[in-house]
Design a protein around this motif. Structure first.
Motif, PDB file in Angstrom:
ATOM      1  N   SER A   1     -16.613 -19.477  25.402  1.00 29.94           N
ATOM      2  CA  SER A   1     -16.988 -20.012  26.526  1.00 29.94           C
ATOM      3  C   SER A   1     -16.117 -21.146  27.034  1.00 29.94           C
ATOM      4  N   VAL A   2     -15.428 -22.041  26.432  1.00 30.49           N
ATOM      5  CA  VAL A   2     -14.332 -22.790  26.817  1.00 30.49           C
ATOM      6  C   VAL A   2     -13.406 -22.283  27.556  1.00 30.49           C
ATOM      7  N   TYR A   3     -12.804 -21.108  26.445  1.00 30.93           N
ATOM      8  CA  TYR A   3     -11.501 -20.456  27.007  1.00 30.93           C
ATOM      9  C   TYR A   3     -11.697 -19.926  28.277  1.00 30.93           C
ATOM     10  N   PHE A   4     -12.798 -19.060  28.634  1.00 29.81           N
ATOM     11  CA  PHE A   4     -13.195 -18.505  29.829  1.00 29.81           C
ATOM     12  C   PHE A   4     -13.663 -19.592  30.915  1.00 29.81           C
ATOM     13  N   ASP A   5     -13.986 -20.858  30.563  1.00 27.82           N
ATOM     14  CA  ASP A   5     -14.570 -21.768  31.576  1.00 27.82           C
ATOM     15  C   ASP A   5     -16.077 -21.199  31.947  1.00 27.82           C
ATOM     16  N   ASP A   6     -16.675 -20.838  31.161  1.00 25.76           N
ATOM     17  CA  ASP A   6     -18.106 -20.330  31.607  1.00 25.76           C
ATOM     18  C   ASP A   6     -19.026 -21.151  30.661  1.00 25.76           C
ATOM     19  N   LEU A   7     -20.372 -21.450  31.132  1.00 27.86           N
ATOM     20  CA  LEU A   7     -21.191 -21.951  30.361  1.00 27.86           C
ATOM     21  C   LEU A   7     -22.330 -21.054  29.594  1.00 27.86           C
TER      22      LEU A   7
END
Length: 99
Positions: free
Chosen positions: A49-55
């Protein structure tokens, strides 16, 4: 940094699976290993989630934590009641529950 976190999570997952497979006698250790597997999966969701900038991964992780907490509470309640009835929580005697 990303690969070290993933390898740590894979190592936690493997330790949990090996704990489930190798230990068939103590139900408390089996429950702890299931929790270890679920927490390693949660860490993977959070890292991706942090790597792909998605919540969505973080939101899904919260749902998994809620289900894991409920599973632990119900499992421990069943173990306590079983211990009060039988006097032991050995996995060898769980076959008696089949009716």
């Amino acid at each position: 940094m990303f690969l070290t976190q993933l390898t740590t999570n894979v190592l936690l997952f493997i330790i949990g699976i090996v704990g489930i497979v190798m230990n068939r006698r103590n139900i408390l250790i089996i429950i702890m290993c299931v929790e270890l597997v679920l927490l390693s999966l949660n860490l993977n969701f959070i890292i991706f989630s942090v790597y792909f900038d998605d919540l969505y991964g973080q939101l899904f992780s919260l749902f998994i934590l809620t289900v894991a907490a409920a599973e632990s509470a119900v499992g421990l309640a069943i173990i306590i009641i079983y211990y009060r009835l039988r006097g032991s929580i050995s996995m060898d005697q769980v076959v008696v529950l089949k009716g």
